[in-house]
Design a protein around this motif. Structure first.
Motif, PDB file in Angstrom:
ATOM      1  N   SER A   1       0.802  35.768  60.398  1.00 20.37           N
ATOM      2  CA  SER A   1       1.807  35.152  61.256  1.00 20.37           C
ATOM      3  C   SER A   1       2.263  36.091  62.371  1.00 20.37           C
ATOM      4  O   SER A   1       2.134  37.307  62.268  1.00 20.37           O
ATOM      5  N   LEU A   2       2.805  35.471  63.408  1.00 16.63           N
ATOM      6  CA  LEU A   2       3.414  36.187  64.521  1.00 16.63           C
ATOM      7  C   LEU A   2       4.795  35.606  64.744  1.00 16.63           C
ATOM      8  O   LEU A   2       5.055  34.443  64.441  1.00 16.63           O
ATOM      9  N   PHE A   3       5.675  36.410  65.311  1.00 20.05           N
ATOM     10  CA  PHE A   3       7.016  35.946  65.649  1.00 20.05           C
ATOM     11  C   PHE A   3       7.343  36.452  67.035  1.00 20.05           C
ATOM     12  O   PHE A   3       7.220  37.642  67.317  1.00 20.05           O
ATOM     13  N   HIS A   4       7.730  35.537  67.896  1.00 21.27           N
ATOM     14  CA  HIS A   4       8.121  35.888  69.256  1.00 21.27           C
ATOM     15  C   HIS A   4       9.592  35.540  69.400  1.00 21.27           C
ATOM     16  O   HIS A   4      10.003  34.414  69.143  1.00 21.27           O
ATOM     17  N   PHE A   5      10.363  36.520  69.834  1.00 17.15           N
ATOM     18  CA  PHE A   5      11.806  36.358  69.974  1.00 17.15           C
ATOM     19  C   PHE A   5      12.173  36.675  71.407  1.00 17.15           C
ATOM     20  O   PHE A   5      11.951  37.784  71.878  1.00 17.15           O
ATOM     21  N   SER A   6      12.699  35.701  72.121  1.00 19.14           N
ATOM     22  CA  SER A   6      13.122  35.902  73.507  1.00 19.14           C
ATOM     23  C   SER A   6      14.607  35.631  73.612  1.00 19.14           C
ATOM     24  O   SER A   6      15.126  34.721  72.971  1.00 19.14           O
ATOM     25  N   GLN A   7      15.267  36.412  74.448  1.00 24.14           N
ATOM     26  CA  GLN A   7      16.685  36.203  74.686  1.00 24.14           C
ATOM     27  C   GLN A   7      16.915  35.960  76.176  1.00 24.14           C
ATOM     28  O   GLN A   7      16.282  36.600  77.015  1.00 24.14           O
ATOM     29  N   TRP A   8      17.833  35.065  76.468  1.00 25.81           N
ATOM     30  CA  TRP A   8      18.149  34.696  77.847  1.00 25.81           C
ATOM     31  C   TRP A   8      19.632  34.866  78.091  1.00 25.81           C
ATOM     32  O   TRP A   8      20.445  34.651  77.196  1.00 25.81           O
ATOM     33  N   ALA A   9      19.991  35.216  79.315  1.00 28.60           N
ATOM     34  CA  ALA A   9      21.401  35.400  79.672  1.00 28.60           C
ATOM     35  C   ALA A   9      22.167  34.087  79.551  1.00 28.60           C
ATOM     36  O   ALA A   9      23.321  34.071  79.139  1.00 28.60           O
ATOM     37  N   ASP A  10      21.499  32.985  79.894  1.00 28.56           N
ATOM     38  CA  ASP A  10      22.148  31.679  79.829  1.00 28.56           C
ATOM     39  C   ASP A  10      21.095  30.592  80.008  1.00 28.56           C
ATOM     40  O   ASP A  10      19.916  30.881  80.245  1.00 28.56           O
ATOM     41  N   GLY A  11      21.517  29.338  79.894  1.00 27.81           N
ATOM     42  CA  GLY A  11      20.605  28.202  80.026  1.00 27.81           C
ATOM     43  C   GLY A  11      19.885  28.161  81.361  1.00 27.81           C
ATOM     44  O   GLY A  11      18.661  27.976  81.404  1.00 27.81           O
ATOM     45  N   PRO A  12      20.587  28.339  82.483  1.00 25.90           N
ATOM     46  CA  PRO A  12      19.895  28.312  83.773  1.00 25.90           C
ATOM     47  C   PRO A  12      18.817  29.400  83.906  1.00 25.90           C
ATOM     48  O   PRO A  12      17.776  29.175  84.518  1.00 25.90           O
ATOM     49  N   ALA A  13      19.050  30.579  83.339  1.00 20.72           N
ATOM     50  CA  ALA A  13      18.036  31.638  83.400  1.00 20.72           C
ATOM     51  C   ALA A  13      16.776  31.208  82.647  1.00 20.72           C
ATOM     52  O   ALA A  13      15.652  31.441  83.113  1.00 20.72           O
ATOM     53  N   TYR A  14      16.954  30.595  81.468  1.00 18.66           N
ATOM     54  CA  TYR A  14      15.796  30.108  80.725  1.00 18.66           C
ATOM     55  C   TYR A  14      15.089  29.002  81.501  1.00 18.66           C
ATOM     56  O   TYR A  14      13.856  28.992  81.584  1.00 18.66           O
ATOM     57  N   GLU A  15      15.834  28.082  82.060  1.00 23.50           N
ATOM     58  CA  GLU A  15      15.227  26.981  82.823  1.00 23.50           C
ATOM     59  C   GLU A  15      14.421  27.504  84.003  1.00 23.50           C
ATOM     60  O   GLU A  15      13.337  26.996  84.301  1.00 23.50           O
ATOM     61  N   GLU A  16      14.917  28.537  84.677  1.00 19.63           N
ATOM     62  CA  GLU A  16      14.190  29.144  85.796  1.00 19.63           C
ATOM     63  C   GLU A  16      12.885  29.777  85.299  1.00 19.63           C
ATOM     64  O   GLU A  16      11.833  29.620  85.900  1.00 19.63           O
ATOM     65  N   PHE A  17      12.963  30.514  84.188  1.00 21.60           N
ATOM     66  CA  PHE A  17      11.757  31.098  83.612  1.00 21.60           C
ATOM     67  C   PHE A  17      10.759  30.001  83.246  1.00 21.60           C
ATOM     68  O   PHE A  17       9.576  30.089  83.557  1.00 21.60           O
ATOM     69  N   PHE A  18      11.237  28.967  82.579  1.00 19.32           N
ATOM     70  CA  PHE A  18      10.363  27.877  82.154  1.00 19.32           C
ATOM     71  C   PHE A  18       9.661  27.252  83.363  1.00 19.32           C
ATOM     72  O   PHE A  18       8.469  26.980  83.329  1.00 19.32           O
ATOM     73  N   ARG A  19      10.397  27.074  84.448  1.00 16.07           N
ATOM     74  CA  ARG A  19       9.856  26.436  85.648  1.00 16.07           C
ATOM     75  C   ARG A  19       8.883  27.334  86.399  1.00 16.07           C
ATOM     76  O   ARG A  19       7.862  26.880  86.890  1.00 16.07           O
ATOM     77  N   THR A  20       9.153  28.645  86.444  1.00 13.98           N
ATOM     78  CA  THR A  20       8.381  29.521  87.330  1.00 13.98           C
ATOM     79  C   THR A  20       7.413  30.473  86.633  1.00 13.98           C
ATOM     80  O   THR A  20       6.442  30.902  87.251  1.00 13.98           O
ATOM     81  N   SER A  21       7.664  30.843  85.384  1.00 16.95           N
ATOM     82  CA  SER A  21       6.882  31.930  84.784  1.00 16.95           C
ATOM     83  C   SER A  21       6.326  31.661  83.396  1.00 16.95           C
ATOM     84  O   SER A  21       5.554  32.463  82.884  1.00 16.95           O
ATOM     85  N   ARG A  22       6.740  30.588  82.757  1.00 19.71           N
ATOM     86  CA  ARG A  22       6.343  30.360  81.363  1.00 19.71           C
ATOM     87  C   ARG A  22       4.832  30.278  81.197  1.00 19.71           C
ATOM     88  O   ARG A  22       4.272  30.868  80.268  1.00 19.71           O
ATOM     89  N   ASP A  23       4.157  29.537  82.056  1.00 18.61           N
ATOM     90  CA  ASP A  23       2.707  29.386  81.911  1.00 18.61           C
ATOM     91  C   ASP A  23       1.993  30.726  82.020  1.00 18.61           C
ATOM     92  O   ASP A  23       1.072  31.011  81.248  1.00 18.61           O
ATOM     93  N   GLU A  24       2.429  31.565  82.959  1.00 16.30           N
ATOM     94  CA  GLU A  24       1.819  32.894  83.118  1.00 16.30           C
ATOM     95  C   GLU A  24       2.065  33.752  81.877  1.00 16.30           C
ATOM     96  O   GLU A  24       1.160  34.422  81.389  1.00 16.30           O
ATOM     97  N   ARG A  25       3.280  33.728  81.340  1.00 13.50           N
ATOM     98  CA  ARG A  25       3.599  34.505  80.141  1.00 13.50           C
ATOM     99  C   ARG A  25       2.781  34.000  78.955  1.00 13.50           C
ATOM    100  O   ARG A  25       2.223  34.773  78.185  1.00 13.50           O
ATOM    101  N   ASN A  26       2.667  32.675  78.805  1.00 12.58           N
ATOM    102  CA  ASN A  26       1.860  32.127  77.721  1.00 12.58           C
ATOM    103  C   ASN A  26       0.400  32.539  77.849  1.00 12.58           C
ATOM    104  O   ASN A  26      -0.267  32.791  76.841  1.00 12.58           O
ATOM    105  N   ALA A  27      -0.097  32.620  79.070  1.00 12.52           N
ATOM    106  CA  ALA A  27      -1.477  33.058  79.285  1.00 12.52           C
ATOM    107  C   ALA A  27      -1.656  34.502  78.809  1.00 12.52           C
ATOM    108  O   ALA A  27      -2.692  34.845  78.226  1.00 12.52           O
ATOM    109  N   GLU A  28      -0.648  35.354  79.034  1.00 13.13           N
ATOM    110  CA  GLU A  28      -0.720  36.739  78.554  1.00 13.13           C
ATOM    111  C   GLU A  28      -0.771  36.773  77.025  1.00 13.13           C
ATOM    112  O   GLU A  28      -1.546  37.531  76.438  1.00 13.13           O
ATOM    113  N   VAL A  29       0.047  35.953  76.398  1.00 12.49           N
ATOM    114  CA  VAL A  29       0.060  35.900  74.935  1.00 12.49           C
ATOM    115  C   VAL A  29      -1.277  35.357  74.427  1.00 12.49           C
ATOM    116  O   VAL A  29      -1.859  35.895  73.482  1.00 12.49           O
TER     117      VAL A  29
END
Length: 175
Positions: A9-37
């Motif tokens: 198993s693997l466990f990935h733990f991410s922390q965000w300053a707030d909801g808007p910060a997570y939404e921005e990451f999801f919109r702009t960078s999530r696919d790239e980060r998932n590709a790295e993983v």
């Protein structure tokens, strides 16, 4: 990212300053980060995302932990604030423990927004230190005290368990 000591198993733990910060990451960078993983862990199967909010922490990880123990618990949804009450009991038990377990570096309790789930991101010196704490004469990682018995006998506690992990891969935030 943490690798399970179970070898599977693997466990990935991410922390965000707030909801808007997570939404921005999801919109702009999530696919790239998932590709790295995906490149680092071919064939990874994602089982879902859980949402928690930091609640209370104790200790400091002055040293790099050799083991991270993820404790998850679900509580009776009919009992308001059960997860919060349970976490508070753990803190009370820990604060009054006459012989705290050796090797525990920190405990970071997170609660689900609806108050029915708790996650403790606990850092330990080593997997062996956690195993020794569980093998101690007290219930769980604590001494045999009334406070720790109240933790174990918490009526609204439903399913619970833990998994041990070791550091495997660190992904740093981009500016």
């Amino acid at each position: 990212m943490l690798a399970g000591t179970d070898g599977d198993s693997l466990f990935h733990f991410s922390q965000w300053a707030d909801g808007p910060a997570y939404e921005e990451f999801f919109r702009t960078s999530r696919d790239e980060r998932n590709a790295e993983v995906d490149a680092a862990v071919p064939g990874i199967v994602r089982v879902g995302l859980d949402d928690y909010r930091p609640y209370r922490s104790v200790g400091t990880a002055a040293a790099t932990p050799g083991c991270v123990v993820i404790v998850e618990a679900a509580f009776d949804p009919a009992v308001p604030d059960a997860a919060r009450a349970f976490a508070d009991l753990v803190f009370d038990a820990r604060a009054t423990d006459p012989a705290p377990a050796a090797g525990g570096l920190s405990g970071n309790f997170h609660l689900s927004p609806d108050g029915t789930r708790m996650l403790n991101y606990a850092e330990w010196d080593s997997e062996q230190a956690h195993a020794q704490a569980l093998a101690s004469p007290g219930p769980g990682v604590g001494s045999d005290t009334g406070q720790w018995r109240r933790v174990l006998d918490f009526a609204a506690l439903g399913t619970n368990g833990f998994r041990r992990y070791v550091p495997a891969l660190a992904l740093v935030p981009r500016p």
